[in-house]
Motif scaffolding. Structure first.
Motif, short mmCIF file in Angstrom:
data_model
loop_
_atom_site.label_atom_id
_atom_site.label_comp_id
_atom_site.label_asym_id
_atom_site.label_seq_id
_atom_site.Cartn_x
_atom_site.Cartn_y
_atom_site.Cartn_z
N LEU A 106 0.81 -1.22 0.00
CA LEU A 106 0.00 0.00 0.00
C LEU A 106 0.84 1.27 0.00
O LEU A 106 0.30 2.37 0.01
CB LEU A 106 -0.96 0.00 1.20
CG LEU A 106 -1.98 -1.13 1.23
CD1 LEU A 106 -2.82 -1.06 2.50
CD2 LEU A 106 -2.85 -1.12 -0.02
N GLY A 107 2.14 1.11 0.01
CA GLY A 107 2.99 2.29 -0.08
C GLY A 107 4.22 2.18 0.81
O GLY A 107 4.27 1.38 1.74
N GLY B 106 -4.28 -5.08 -7.05
CA GLY B 106 -2.94 -4.73 -7.50
C GLY B 106 -2.47 -3.34 -7.17
O GLY B 106 -1.35 -2.98 -7.52
N SER B 107 -3.31 -2.57 -6.50
CA SER B 107 -2.90 -1.19 -6.22
C SER B 107 -3.60 -0.66 -4.98
O SER B 107 -4.60 -1.22 -4.52
CB SER B 107 -3.25 -0.29 -7.42
OG SER B 107 -4.64 -0.12 -7.51
N VAL B 108 -3.09 0.46 -4.50
CA VAL B 108 -3.70 1.15 -3.36
C VAL B 108 -5.12 1.57 -3.73
O VAL B 108 -6.04 1.42 -2.93
CB VAL B 108 -2.87 2.38 -2.96
CG1 VAL B 108 -3.56 3.17 -1.87
CG2 VAL B 108 -1.48 1.98 -2.52
N ARG C 203 7.46 4.83 2.38
CA ARG C 203 8.29 6.03 2.51
C ARG C 203 9.65 5.50 2.97
O ARG C 203 9.77 5.06 4.13
CB ARG C 203 7.70 7.01 3.50
CG ARG C 203 6.43 7.68 2.98
CD ARG C 203 5.95 8.79 3.90
NE ARG C 203 5.85 8.32 5.28
CZ ARG C 203 4.75 8.37 6.03
NH1 ARG C 203 3.66 8.89 5.54
NH2 ARG C 203 4.75 7.93 7.25
N PRO C 204 10.65 5.50 2.10
CA PRO C 204 11.95 4.88 2.44
C PRO C 204 12.49 5.37 3.79
O PRO C 204 12.40 6.55 4.12
CB PRO C 204 12.86 5.31 1.29
CG PRO C 204 11.90 5.50 0.14
CD PRO C 204 10.65 6.07 0.77
N ASP C 205 13.01 4.42 4.53
CA ASP C 205 13.60 4.65 5.85
C ASP C 205 12.59 5.16 6.88
O ASP C 205 12.97 5.58 7.96
CB ASP C 205 14.79 5.61 5.78
CG ASP C 205 15.94 5.03 4.98
OD1 ASP C 205 16.02 3.79 4.87
OD2 ASP C 205 16.75 5.81 4.44
N GLU C 206 11.29 5.09 6.55
CA GLU C 206 10.29 5.60 7.49
C GLU C 206 9.09 4.66 7.67
O GLU C 206 8.73 4.35 8.80
CB GLU C 206 9.80 6.97 7.03
CG GLU C 206 8.91 7.64 8.04
CD GLU C 206 8.49 9.03 7.59
OE1 GLU C 206 7.44 9.49 8.07
OE2 GLU C 206 9.19 9.66 6.77
N GLU C 207 8.45 4.23 6.58
CA GLU C 207 7.22 3.46 6.74
C GLU C 207 6.96 2.56 5.54
O GLU C 207 7.22 2.94 4.40
CB GLU C 207 6.03 4.40 6.94
CG GLU C 207 4.74 3.68 7.24
CD GLU C 207 3.63 4.63 7.67
OE1 GLU C 207 2.67 4.14 8.26
OE2 GLU C 207 3.73 5.85 7.42
N LEU C 208 6.40 1.40 5.84
CA LEU C 208 5.95 0.45 4.83
C LEU C 208 4.53 0.04 5.20
O LEU C 208 4.28 -0.36 6.34
CB LEU C 208 6.87 -0.78 4.81
CG LEU C 208 6.53 -1.88 3.83
CD1 LEU C 208 6.64 -1.39 2.39
CD2 LEU C 208 7.47 -3.06 4.04
N ASP C 209 3.59 0.19 4.25
CA ASP C 209 2.18 -0.11 4.50
C ASP C 209 1.76 -1.29 3.62
O ASP C 209 2.16 -1.37 2.45
CB ASP C 209 1.30 1.09 4.15
CG ASP C 209 1.67 2.33 4.94
OD1 ASP C 209 1.78 2.22 6.17
OD2 ASP C 209 1.86 3.39 4.32
N PHE C 210 0.91 -2.17 4.16
CA PHE C 210 0.45 -3.33 3.41
C PHE C 210 -0.95 -3.70 3.86
O PHE C 210 -1.36 -3.37 4.98
CB PHE C 210 1.42 -4.51 3.56
CG PHE C 210 1.91 -4.74 4.96
CD1 PHE C 210 1.28 -5.65 5.78
CD2 PHE C 210 2.99 -4.03 5.46
CE1 PHE C 210 1.73 -5.86 7.08
CE2 PHE C 210 3.45 -4.23 6.76
CZ PHE C 210 2.81 -5.15 7.57
N GLY C 211 -1.69 -4.36 2.97
CA GLY C 211 -3.07 -4.69 3.30
C GLY C 211 -3.51 -6.00 2.67
O GLY C 211 -2.87 -6.52 1.76
N LEU C 212 -4.63 -6.50 3.17
CA LEU C 212 -5.19 -7.77 2.70
C LEU C 212 -6.71 -7.69 2.81
O LEU C 212 -7.23 -7.10 3.77
CB LEU C 212 -4.66 -8.92 3.57
CG LEU C 212 -5.03 -10.34 3.19
CD1 LEU C 212 -4.41 -10.72 1.84
CD2 LEU C 212 -4.55 -11.31 4.27
N ILE C 213 -7.39 -8.27 1.85
CA ILE C 213 -8.85 -8.32 1.85
C ILE C 213 -9.27 -9.78 1.89
O ILE C 213 -8.76 -10.59 1.10
CB ILE C 213 -9.44 -7.65 0.59
CG1 ILE C 213 -8.99 -6.20 0.49
CG2 ILE C 213 -10.97 -7.76 0.59
CD1 ILE C 213 -9.30 -5.55 -0.85
#
Length: 179
Positions: free
Chosen positions: A74-75, A102-104, A77-87
């Motif tokens: 889901l996106g 396949g996308s946010v 921000r290098p060295d700061e945050e990694l977002d992920f999701g599942l349905i």
């Protein structure tokens, strides 16, 4: 649900550990803990990858395994945050249906009843001489019936899920501090 650890390493070191950590570095028990979730489906003859595929996957970074297993990136921000999701329909003993997107934008647009969305992250934040590593998991359900189904499921798995997150964060901490 939120979990965090303090890491005595720089944010770039912690984020590099987030991206490179392999399942085998988290815990020897991780594979078995995650397998408990899919046990009913496997007993029904579904979702049973060959042993060689499992062993090969265990050598890849854990975050890559999440994406290969159906989570959507889901996106970042290098060295700061990694977002992920599942349905999915996580509460179904058979494993339920999962919706791969396949996308946010597709993730955000999905609003079908009887499916829940899980969004989670790993967030790295400087805090003086240390770094705070946090994971937060949020659940969205479109209606009351789906919320009740997910709440029942969450009551069953929340302790194990929390333990896996604790193991994951502490493995990232070990790797970053050694790095």
């Amino acid at each position: 649900e939120v979990h965090q650890v303090y890491v005595y390493a720089s944010p770039p070191q912690v984020f590099a550990a987030v991206k490179s950590l392999r399942s085998v570095e988290i815990s020897p028990l991780l594979f078995w803990m995650l397998s408990l979730r899919s046990l009913p489906a496997r007993l029904l003859g579904r979702n049973n990858p060959p042993t060689g595929e499992v062993e090969e996957a265990m050598q890849k970074p854990f975050i890559e395994q999440l994406f290969a297993g159906g989570f959507t990136n889901l996106g970042e921000r290098p060295d700061e945050e990694l977002d992920f999701g599942l349905i999915g329909q996580f509460w179904e003993l058979s494993g339920g249906k999962e919706v791969r997107v396949g996308s946010v934008d597709e993730f955000q647009a999905f609003h079908q009843s009887d499916f829940a969305k899980v969004a989670a992250n790993l967030h790295v934040q400087p805090d003086g001489e240390r770094t705070v590593l946090t994971t937060e998991t949020r659940i969205w359900a479109p209606d009351e019936a789906t919320r009740r189904k997910f709440a029942w499921y969450w009551q069953l798995i929340s302790l194990g899920s929390g333990w896996i997150r604790w193991l994951w964060l502490n493995a990232i901490k070990r790797k970053a501090e050694q790095g």
